[in-house]
Design a protein around this motif. Structure first.
Motif, mmCIF file in Angstrom:
data_model
loop_
_atom_site.group_PDB
_atom_site.id
_atom_site.type_symbol
_atom_site.label_atom_id
_atom_site.label_comp_id
_atom_site.label_asym_id
_atom_site.label_seq_id
_atom_site.Cartn_x
_atom_site.Cartn_y
_atom_site.Cartn_z
ATOM 1 N N THR A 15 62.538 -17.094 -70.783
ATOM 2 C CA THR A 15 61.994 -16.027 -70.039
ATOM 3 C C THR A 15 60.665 -15.713 -70.709
ATOM 4 N N GLN A 16 60.837 -15.690 -72.027
ATOM 5 C CA GLN A 16 59.345 -15.393 -73.097
ATOM 6 C C GLN A 16 58.214 -16.269 -72.591
ATOM 7 N N ILE A 17 58.674 -17.536 -72.375
ATOM 8 C CA ILE A 17 57.829 -18.785 -72.335
ATOM 9 C C ILE A 17 57.094 -18.361 -70.642
ATOM 10 N N ASN A 18 57.907 -17.825 -69.829
ATOM 11 C CA ASN A 18 57.472 -17.546 -68.264
ATOM 12 C C ASN A 18 56.488 -16.315 -68.649
ATOM 13 N N PHE A 19 56.758 -15.507 -69.458
ATOM 14 C CA PHE A 19 55.859 -14.199 -69.426
ATOM 15 C C PHE A 19 54.728 -14.747 -70.060
ATOM 16 N N LYS A 21 53.342 -17.708 -69.958
ATOM 17 C CA LYS A 21 52.477 -18.352 -68.696
ATOM 18 C C LYS A 21 51.788 -17.474 -67.998
ATOM 19 N N ASP A 22 52.300 -16.312 -67.353
ATOM 20 C CA ASP A 22 51.657 -15.333 -66.523
ATOM 21 C C ASP A 22 50.599 -14.770 -67.517
ATOM 22 N N PHE A 23 50.926 -14.334 -68.552
ATOM 23 C CA PHE A 23 49.848 -13.535 -69.466
ATOM 24 C C PHE A 23 48.617 -14.386 -69.595
ATOM 25 N N PHE A 24 48.609 -15.740 -69.787
ATOM 26 C CA PHE A 24 47.707 -16.612 -69.829
ATOM 27 C C PHE A 24 46.872 -16.832 -68.758
ATOM 28 N N LYS A 25 47.343 -16.875 -67.428
ATOM 29 C CA LYS A 25 46.805 -17.031 -66.145
ATOM 30 C C LYS A 25 46.254 -15.658 -65.949
ATOM 31 N N GLU A 26 46.714 -14.554 -66.177
ATOM 32 C CA GLU A 26 45.902 -13.100 -66.105
ATOM 33 C C GLU A 26 44.695 -13.302 -66.941
ATOM 34 N N LYS A 27 44.653 -13.786 -68.110
ATOM 35 C CA LYS A 27 43.540 -13.772 -69.117
ATOM 36 C C LYS A 27 42.535 -14.829 -68.604
ATOM 37 N N SER A 28 43.076 -16.038 -67.913
ATOM 38 C CA SER A 28 42.381 -17.034 -67.585
ATOM 39 C C SER A 28 42.076 -17.871 -69.039
ATOM 40 N N ALA A 181 66.272 -10.964 -80.892
ATOM 41 C CA ALA A 181 66.154 -11.432 -79.487
ATOM 42 C C ALA A 181 67.238 -10.442 -78.683
ATOM 43 N N MET A 182 67.760 -9.471 -79.378
ATOM 44 C CA MET A 182 68.906 -8.374 -78.768
ATOM 45 C C MET A 182 67.664 -7.360 -78.201
ATOM 46 N N LYS A 183 66.637 -7.365 -78.432
ATOM 47 C CA LYS A 183 65.771 -6.428 -77.800
ATOM 48 C C LYS A 183 65.538 -6.528 -76.400
ATOM 49 N N SER A 184 64.916 -5.799 -75.729
ATOM 50 C CA SER A 184 64.598 -6.003 -74.212
ATOM 51 C C SER A 184 63.536 -7.040 -74.347
ATOM 52 N N PRO A 185 63.692 -7.768 -72.974
ATOM 53 C CA PRO A 185 62.682 -8.824 -73.074
ATOM 54 C C PRO A 185 61.098 -8.267 -72.766
ATOM 55 N N ASN A 186 60.850 -7.139 -72.567
ATOM 56 C CA ASN A 186 59.585 -6.529 -72.630
ATOM 57 C C ASN A 186 59.194 -6.321 -73.893
ATOM 58 N N LYS A 187 60.209 -5.986 -74.813
ATOM 59 C CA LYS A 187 59.811 -5.537 -76.081
ATOM 60 C C LYS A 187 59.524 -6.907 -76.815
ATOM 61 N N ILE A 188 60.290 -7.733 -76.626
ATOM 62 C CA ILE A 188 60.278 -9.112 -77.344
ATOM 63 C C ILE A 188 58.748 -9.655 -76.865
ATOM 64 N N PHE A 189 58.515 -9.665 -75.841
ATOM 65 C CA PHE A 189 57.147 -9.923 -75.258
ATOM 66 C C PHE A 189 56.112 -9.155 -76.066
ATOM 67 N N ASP A 190 56.333 -7.923 -76.168
ATOM 68 C CA ASP A 190 55.212 -7.241 -76.855
ATOM 69 C C ASP A 190 54.909 -7.715 -78.162
ATOM 70 N N GLU A 191 55.892 -8.121 -78.819
ATOM 71 C CA GLU A 191 55.815 -8.686 -80.243
ATOM 72 C C GLU A 191 55.014 -9.951 -80.461
ATOM 73 N N ILE A 192 55.435 -10.825 -79.268
ATOM 74 C CA ILE A 192 54.715 -12.111 -79.190
ATOM 75 C C ILE A 192 53.322 -11.776 -78.960
ATOM 76 N N GLU A 193 53.103 -10.911 -77.825
ATOM 77 C CA GLU A 193 51.696 -10.990 -77.609
ATOM 78 C C GLU A 193 50.699 -10.172 -78.895
ATOM 79 N N LYS A 194 51.403 -9.481 -79.723
ATOM 80 C CA LYS A 194 50.922 -8.905 -80.965
ATOM 81 C C LYS A 194 50.605 -9.684 -81.833
#
Ligand code: TYD
Length: 199
Positions: A15-19, A21-28, A181-194
């Motif tokens: 799930t996070q890897i797919n997020f 992928k989208d994030f990098f695509k958006e940022k080119s 990883a018990m946090k919501s997928p969006n919260k997890i991705f926020d941490e990854i992005e940060k």
């Protein structure tokens, strides 16, 4: 830069890897996404053996199949892309081997370290470890599909794998970012992005 994702079964890496992928695509941002085992042609064949729950692989047969897959993966995909200055993201890499084969199969950390050094494998710059209790991970994995050879292992095996990951984290805090990883997928991705620290 070389980034890896690690975690027990059902930890939500995909799930996070797919997020991402989208994030990098958006940022080119150009990035190469890959995974172990099974990203090369030979690796695909090896993966079929590794995940086949009708096969009774010995611990060392399993270990060397993992490294056979990794050798092809590194030579064909990881090294050429890192040399071309691409961002490479791998779903599982050497920490999986320490956790699953080193601890899960009791082969030991030292033996695996020696092979990694001998093979001169590139080491990840950053690793995201998605951590959650085994019971929760297996519950999630069960919903997804029929269990493969690793997922079918007993709870004690998965507990060893999780504990090994936590130990590796304690010893490599400069490289590994552990996320609940018990946090919501969006919260997890926020941490990854940060924690990405890329432009
Ligand atoms: P996969 O279907 O790719 O699942 P996951 O989504 O859990 O990554 O299965 C890969 C399996 O291979 C996984 O159960 C862990 C195992 N594995 C090892 O035991 N050692 C390793 O070094 C690697 C890379 C994977």
């Amino acid at each position: 830069m070389f980034i890896t994702f690690e975690g027990i079964e059902g930890s939500g890496k995909t799930t996070q890897i797919n997020f991402l992928k989208d994030f990098f695509k958006e940022k080119s941002i150009k990035a190469v996404f890959t995974k172990e085992p099974g990203s090369s042609k030979i690796g695909g064949e090896i993966r079929n053996i590794l995940l086949n729950k009708n096969l009774d692989l010995s611990p060392y047969a399993e270990l060397f199949l993992i490294f056979a897959d990794r050798s092809q993966h590194v030579e064909e995909i990881i090294k050429p892309n890192l040399s071309a200055d691409f961002l490479v993201i791998s779903d599982r890499y050497i920490d999986s081997t320490f956790a699953y084969q080193g601890e899960g199969r009791s082969i030991g950390h030292e033996e695996i370290s020696k092979i990694i050094k001998k093979m001169n494998l590139p080491l990840p710059d950053k690793t995201f470890l998605l951590d959650l209790p085994v019971s929760e991970g297996l519950k999630r994995a069960k919903k997804r599909a029929e269990f493969d050879r690793f997922e079918s292992e007993e709870i004690a095996f998965h507990e060893k794998v999780r504990n090994s990951y936590l130990k590796i984290y304690e010893e490599n805090k400069n490289r590994i970012i552990k996320i609940d990883a018990m946090k919501s997928p969006n919260k997890i991705f926020d941490e990854i992005e940060k924690n990405l620290e890329i432009e």
